[in-house]
Design an enzyme around this catalytic site. Structure first.
Site, PDB file in Angstrom:
ATOM      1  N   ARG A   1       0.830  -1.204   0.000  1.00 14.04           N
ATOM      2  CA  ARG A   1       0.000   0.000   0.000  1.00 14.04           C
ATOM      3  C   ARG A   1       0.866   1.257   0.000  1.00 14.04           C
ATOM      4  NH1 ARG A   1      -5.121  -1.603   0.232  1.00 14.04           N
ATOM      5  NH2 ARG A   1      -5.593  -3.466   1.456  1.00 14.04           N
TER       6      ARG A   1
ATOM      7  N   HIS B   1       7.982   1.598 -10.561  1.00 11.56           N
ATOM      8  CA  HIS B   1       6.779   1.195  -9.820  1.00 11.56           C
ATOM      9  C   HIS B   1       5.533   1.535 -10.614  1.00 11.56           C
ATOM     10  CE1 HIS B   1       7.930   5.272  -8.549  1.00 11.56           C
ATOM     11  NE2 HIS B   1       6.632   5.534  -8.449  1.00 11.56           N
ATOM     12  N   MET B   2       4.516   0.734 -10.390  1.00 10.39           N
ATOM     13  CA  MET B   2       3.209   0.941 -11.024  1.00 10.39           C
ATOM     14  C   MET B   2       2.210   1.270  -9.925  1.00 10.39           C
ATOM     15  SD  MET B   2       1.097  -1.945 -13.115  1.00 10.39           S
ATOM     16  CE  MET B   2       2.111  -1.848 -14.571  1.00 10.39           C
ATOM     17  N   HIS B   3       1.488   2.390 -10.101  1.00 10.52           N
ATOM     18  CA  HIS B   3       0.431   2.742  -9.153  1.00 10.52           C
ATOM     19  C   HIS B   3      -0.865   2.056  -9.584  1.00 10.52           C
ATOM     20  CE1 HIS B   3       2.469   6.390  -7.357  1.00 10.52           C
ATOM     21  NE2 HIS B   3       3.115   6.340  -8.506  1.00 10.52           N
TER      22      HIS B   3
HETATM   23  P1  AMP Z   1       6.037   8.503  -7.856  1.00 15.01           P
HETATM   24  O1  AMP Z   1       5.635   9.919  -7.603  1.00 15.01           O
HETATM   25  O2  AMP Z   1       5.368   7.904  -9.069  1.00 15.01           O
HETATM   26  O3  AMP Z   1       7.532   8.309  -7.838  1.00 15.01           O
HETATM   27  O4  AMP Z   1       5.430   7.685  -6.641  1.00 15.01           O
HETATM   28  C1  AMP Z   1       6.118   7.378  -5.478  1.00 15.01           C
HETATM   29  C2  AMP Z   1       5.099   6.903  -4.477  1.00 15.01           C
HETATM   30  O5  AMP Z   1       5.761   6.236  -3.420  1.00 15.01           O
HETATM   31  C3  AMP Z   1       4.265   8.041  -3.833  1.00 15.01           C
HETATM   32  O6  AMP Z   1       2.885   7.842  -4.102  1.00 15.01           O
HETATM   33  C4  AMP Z   1       4.590   7.905  -2.348  1.00 15.01           C
HETATM   34  O7  AMP Z   1       3.482   8.190  -1.514  1.00 15.01           O
HETATM   35  C5  AMP Z   1       5.038   6.457  -2.250  1.00 15.01           C
HETATM   36  N1  AMP Z   1       5.913   6.159  -1.129  1.00 15.01           N
HETATM   37  C6  AMP Z   1       7.040   6.810  -0.769  1.00 15.01           C
HETATM   38  N2  AMP Z   1       7.601   6.232   0.309  1.00 15.01           N
HETATM   39  C7  AMP Z   1       6.815   5.166   0.627  1.00 15.01           C
HETATM   40  C8  AMP Z   1       6.858   4.171   1.657  1.00 15.01           C
HETATM   41  N3  AMP Z   1       7.841   4.131   2.572  1.00 15.01           N
HETATM   42  N4  AMP Z   1       5.874   3.236   1.691  1.00 15.01           N
HETATM   43  C9  AMP Z   1       4.871   3.264   0.778  1.00 15.01           C
HETATM   44  N5  AMP Z   1       4.782   4.174  -0.209  1.00 15.01           N
HETATM   45  C10 AMP Z   1       5.735   5.119  -0.281  1.00 15.01           C
END
Ligand code: AMP
Ligand code: ZN
Length: 113
Positions: free
Chosen positions: A28, A99-101
């Protein structure tokens, strides 16, 4: 190892894991943008989508398959969801580990950005 997602893979930073196998981890998002917000990542460090080697492209298909399965488990498959991979600075990528959202559980705008 200073990559935050590699540290999550290694279990050095806690996360809410929903799925894992030898290649892929899903957990998550810590700052959810929707009721369901899950990140699907390769366990192997790859900087971004732009850095996926030709022979690694099946991994993207596996990530989609796993995201689709989680969408069903999260009960958003019928209502709808969005998969996003941001790549690089202009793509809005903040964490430099591919990463994939998976976003769902609310009506997402039809505008892409
Ligand atoms: P992006 O902006 O596509 O690089 O997305 C990075 C995502 O990683 C963001 O939605 C953050 O909220 C998420 N994120 C950063 N650190 C963590 C963590 N320790 N656990 C879970 N999600 C994280
Ligand atoms: Zn990494």
């Amino acid at each position: 190892m200073d990559c935050i997602f590699c540290q999550i893979v290694a279990g050095k930073i806690p996360s809410q894991v929903l799925y894992q196998d030898e290649e892929v981890l899903a957990f998550r998002d810590i700052n959810p943008a929707a009721p369901t917000h899950v990140l699907v990542i390769p366990k192997k460090h790859i900087d971004s989508l732009a850095d996926v080697a030709d022979e690694e492209t099946p991994l993207i298909g596996r990530m989609v398959k796993i995201a689709n399965r989680i969408a069903r488990e999260e009960k958003v498959a019928e209502s709808g969801y969005r998969l996003i991979i941001s790549s690089g600075k202009d793509g809005g990528q903040v964490v430099p580990h591919l990463h994939m959202h998976l976003l769902g559980g609310r009506n997402l705008s039809s505008k892409l950005c």
